[in-house]
Design a protein around this motif. Sequence first.
Motif, PDB file in Angstrom:
ATOM      1  N   VAL A 124       0.785  -1.287   0.121  1.00 39.46           N
ATOM      2  CA  VAL A 124      -0.039  -0.009  -0.019  1.00 39.46           C
ATOM      3  C   VAL A 124       0.973   1.140  -0.049  1.00 39.46           C
ATOM      4  CG1 VAL A 124      -1.452   1.286   1.574  1.00 39.46           C
ATOM      5  CG2 VAL A 124      -2.122  -1.152   1.227  1.00 39.46           C
ATOM      6  N   LEU A 125       0.547   2.312  -0.568  1.00 40.23           N
ATOM      7  CA  LEU A 125       1.292   3.532  -0.757  1.00 40.23           C
ATOM      8  C   LEU A 125       0.550   4.590   0.357  1.00 40.23           C
ATOM      9  CD1 LEU A 125       3.369   4.729  -2.404  1.00 40.23           C
ATOM     10  CD2 LEU A 125       1.743   6.116  -3.640  1.00 40.23           C
ATOM     11  N   VAL A 126       1.446   5.176   1.092  1.00 39.67           N
ATOM     12  CA  VAL A 126       0.828   6.180   2.016  1.00 39.67           C
ATOM     13  C   VAL A 126       1.783   7.318   1.637  1.00 39.67           C
ATOM     14  CG1 VAL A 126       0.640   6.916   4.294  1.00 39.67           C
ATOM     15  CG2 VAL A 126      -0.090   4.856   3.587  1.00 39.67           C
ATOM     16  N   SER A 127       1.199   8.673   1.323  1.00 37.65           N
ATOM     17  CA  SER A 127       1.801   9.695   0.858  1.00 37.65           C
ATOM     18  C   SER A 127       1.128  11.158   1.145  1.00 37.65           C
ATOM     19  CB  SER A 127       2.159   9.548  -0.725  1.00 37.65           C
ATOM     20  OG  SER A 127       2.865  10.666  -1.359  1.00 37.65           O
ATOM     21  N   ASN A 128       2.273  11.879   1.415  1.00 38.47           N
ATOM     22  CA  ASN A 128       1.612  13.240   1.710  1.00 38.47           C
ATOM     23  C   ASN A 128       1.976  13.881   0.185  1.00 38.47           C
ATOM     24  OD1 ASN A 128       1.333  13.304   4.395  1.00 38.47           O
ATOM     25  ND2 ASN A 128       3.302  14.663   4.823  1.00 38.47           N
ATOM     26  N   PHE A 129       0.806  13.991  -0.470  1.00 35.93           N
ATOM     27  CA  PHE A 129       0.908  14.667  -1.716  1.00 35.93           C
ATOM     28  C   PHE A 129      -0.371  15.534  -2.051  1.00 35.93           C
ATOM     29  CE2 PHE A 129       1.801  13.671  -6.292  1.00 35.93           C
ATOM     30  CZ  PHE A 129       3.276  13.702  -6.203  1.00 35.93           C
ATOM     31  N   TYR A 130      -0.532  15.866  -3.282  1.00 36.60           N
ATOM     32  CA  TYR A 130      -1.067  17.189  -3.418  1.00 36.60           C
ATOM     33  C   TYR A 130      -2.792  16.823  -4.253  1.00 36.60           C
ATOM     34  CZ  TYR A 130       3.398  19.185  -3.575  1.00 36.60           C
ATOM     35  OH  TYR A 130       4.964  19.388  -3.265  1.00 36.60           O
ATOM     36  N   GLY A 131      -2.931  15.556  -4.337  1.00 37.71           N
ATOM     37  CA  GLY A 131      -4.233  15.106  -4.927  1.00 37.71           C
ATOM     38  C   GLY A 131      -4.131  14.517  -6.201  1.00 37.71           C
ATOM     39  N   ASN A 132      -3.255  14.353  -6.889  1.00 33.21           N
ATOM     40  CA  ASN A 132      -2.671  13.956  -8.134  1.00 33.21           C
ATOM     41  C   ASN A 132      -1.864  12.620  -8.027  1.00 33.21           C
ATOM     42  OD1 ASN A 132      -0.529  15.516  -7.548  1.00 33.21           O
ATOM     43  ND2 ASN A 132      -0.046  15.849  -9.648  1.00 33.21           N
ATOM     44  N   ILE A 133      -1.712  12.111  -6.934  1.00 30.49           N
ATOM     45  CA  ILE A 133      -0.680  10.684  -6.905  1.00 30.49           C
ATOM     46  C   ILE A 133      -1.128   9.730  -7.795  1.00 30.49           C
ATOM     47  CG2 ILE A 133      -2.086   9.740  -4.822  1.00 30.49           C
ATOM     48  CD1 ILE A 133       1.843  10.296  -5.640  1.00 30.49           C
ATOM     49  N   ASN A 134      -2.543   9.460  -8.094  1.00 26.74           N
ATOM     50  CA  ASN A 134      -2.707   8.299  -9.043  1.00 26.74           C
ATOM     51  C   ASN A 134      -2.168   8.771 -10.489  1.00 26.74           C
ATOM     52  OD1 ASN A 134      -4.194   6.287  -7.308  1.00 26.74           O
ATOM     53  ND2 ASN A 134      -5.506   8.110  -6.704  1.00 26.74           N
ATOM     54  N   VAL A 135      -2.593  10.018 -10.782  1.00 30.33           N
ATOM     55  CA  VAL A 135      -1.905  10.256 -12.237  1.00 30.33           C
ATOM     56  C   VAL A 135      -0.502   9.954 -12.209  1.00 30.33           C
ATOM     57  CG1 VAL A 135      -1.861  11.987 -13.989  1.00 30.33           C
ATOM     58  CG2 VAL A 135      -3.943  11.549 -12.821  1.00 30.33           C
ATOM     59  N   VAL A 136       0.047  10.411 -11.298  1.00 32.98           N
ATOM     60  CA  VAL A 136       1.665  10.247 -11.163  1.00 32.98           C
ATOM     61  C   VAL A 136       1.860   8.790 -11.318  1.00 32.98           C
ATOM     62  CG1 VAL A 136       3.633  10.699  -9.833  1.00 32.98           C
ATOM     63  CG2 VAL A 136       1.767  12.449  -9.964  1.00 32.98           C
ATOM     64  N   LEU A 137       1.284   7.812 -10.432  1.00 36.36           N
ATOM     65  CA  LEU A 137       1.728   6.648 -10.583  1.00 36.36           C
ATOM     66  C   LEU A 137       1.583   5.910 -12.050  1.00 36.36           C
ATOM     67  CD1 LEU A 137       0.155   5.494  -7.223  1.00 36.36           C
ATOM     68  CD2 LEU A 137       2.543   5.594  -7.590  1.00 36.36           C
ATOM     69  N   GLN A 138       0.460   6.486 -12.619  1.00 38.96           N
ATOM     70  CA  GLN A 138       0.039   6.020 -13.943  1.00 38.96           C
ATOM     71  C   GLN A 138       1.116   6.464 -14.812  1.00 38.96           C
ATOM     72  OE1 GLN A 138      -3.773   7.264 -15.180  1.00 38.96           O
ATOM     73  NE2 GLN A 138      -4.736   6.315 -13.389  1.00 38.96           N
ATOM     74  N   GLU A 139       1.601   7.811 -14.813  1.00 33.31           N
ATOM     75  CA  GLU A 139       2.635   8.448 -15.334  1.00 33.31           C
ATOM     76  C   GLU A 139       3.957   7.636 -15.551  1.00 33.31           C
ATOM     77  OE1 GLU A 139       4.745  12.710 -15.646  1.00 33.31           O
ATOM     78  OE2 GLU A 139       3.351  12.426 -14.280  1.00 33.31           O
ATOM     79  N   PHE A 140       4.451   6.994 -14.331  1.00 34.83           N
ATOM     80  CA  PHE A 140       5.588   6.364 -14.051  1.00 34.83           C
ATOM     81  C   PHE A 140       5.476   4.765 -14.184  1.00 34.83           C
ATOM     82  CE2 PHE A 140       6.659  10.543 -11.844  1.00 34.83           C
ATOM     83  CZ  PHE A 140       7.405  10.788 -13.042  1.00 34.83           C
ATOM     84  N   ILE A 150      -3.097   5.753  -0.300  1.00 35.04           N
ATOM     85  CA  ILE A 150      -3.527   6.617   0.899  1.00 35.04           C
ATOM     86  C   ILE A 150      -2.932   8.104   0.506  1.00 35.04           C
ATOM     87  CG2 ILE A 150      -4.156   6.997   3.306  1.00 35.04           C
ATOM     88  CD1 ILE A 150      -5.092   4.282   2.092  1.00 35.04           C
ATOM     89  N   GLU A 151      -3.758   8.964   0.275  1.00 34.42           N
ATOM     90  CA  GLU A 151      -3.163  10.159  -0.164  1.00 34.42           C
ATOM     91  C   GLU A 151      -3.482  11.567   0.731  1.00 34.42           C
ATOM     92  OE1 GLU A 151      -2.314  13.108  -4.154  1.00 34.42           O
ATOM     93  OE2 GLU A 151      -4.039  11.573  -3.968  1.00 34.42           O
ATOM     94  N   SER A 152      -2.766  12.144   1.335  1.00 36.64           N
ATOM     95  CA  SER A 152      -2.730  13.262   2.371  1.00 36.64           C
ATOM     96  C   SER A 152      -4.209  14.048   1.930  1.00 36.64           C
ATOM     97  CB  SER A 152      -1.724  14.090   2.763  1.00 36.64           C
ATOM     98  OG  SER A 152      -1.097  14.647   1.687  1.00 36.64           O
ATOM     99  N   ALA A 153      -3.943  14.486   0.689  1.00 38.90           N
ATOM    100  CA  ALA A 153      -4.892  15.685   0.222  1.00 38.90           C
ATOM    101  C   ALA A 153      -6.107  15.126   0.058  1.00 38.90           C
ATOM    102  CB  ALA A 153      -4.282  16.174  -1.167  1.00 38.90           C
ATOM    103  N   VAL A 154      -6.368  13.749  -0.248  1.00 34.36           N
ATOM    104  CA  VAL A 154      -7.681  13.208  -0.413  1.00 34.36           C
ATOM    105  C   VAL A 154      -8.282  12.785   0.891  1.00 34.36           C
ATOM    106  CG1 VAL A 154      -8.733  11.042  -1.201  1.00 34.36           C
ATOM    107  CG2 VAL A 154      -7.106  12.267  -2.546  1.00 34.36           C
ATOM    108  N   VAL A 155      -7.434  12.238   1.938  1.00 31.14           N
ATOM    109  CA  VAL A 155      -8.171  11.892   3.033  1.00 31.14           C
ATOM    110  C   VAL A 155      -8.132  12.785   4.275  1.00 31.14           C
ATOM    111  CG1 VAL A 155      -7.319   9.300   2.643  1.00 31.14           C
ATOM    112  CG2 VAL A 155      -5.728  10.976   3.926  1.00 31.14           C
TER     113      VAL A 155
END
Length: 229
Positions: A124-140, A150-155
Amino acid sequence: MKAYIFDYGGTLDTRGNHWGRVIWHAYERAAIPVSWEQYREAYVYAERTLGRNPIVTPTWTFKKLLDVKLRLQMEYLFTKGYWTADKKLFTTTQLSLLDDLYTQVREVTAESRQVLEQINMPMVLVSNFYGNINVVLQEFRMDHLFLNVIESAVVGIRKPDARIFALGLEALQMEPEEVTVVGDSISKDIVPARSLGCHTVWFKGESWDDKVEDKTIPDRIITQLQQLL
């Protein structure tokens, strides 16, 4: 141990190095005539601007995010009079920095992806991020690796609040002692995860400041992600 929780920024995209240092080294390679102290001001300004204002959208790629970060930093340096450059040089330098850093992050995330693909455990990924981590993961090409993100900007919870790691445990449906948390920050990753009873691995890289960390806090220290294997 039955599962992993990974941090993202500074862990999977920079080989454990703080992003502030990574960008500073790109400034050095580009020979931008500002001091470390001036750069630090600009870096903090850009991060706070992005954190406090609804600028980033969920559709932003990392390249777009990085482009905006660099522009905010360099505009700050220009406005403060720390760096004087004509418009053409300003634009050319920003594009050069973006190309340098984006090439680097693509290489690092490819390395990380190859390592994680060899881990035969739930992650599982747990990150302080800006709300776009899923797109970033797809990008890479890393979006297939994690059971949940689990992204901070979402939860609405940011590290070092241990509750964000508790959400990671909930997503895994496991007890803390069954899970190992891997992150680059002692204060934001290791300490809160340990407070829940998780095993911890500190990915030690170049830190933002010169603070001497207590190396007895994490259960294990690595300097390369491959060492997890």
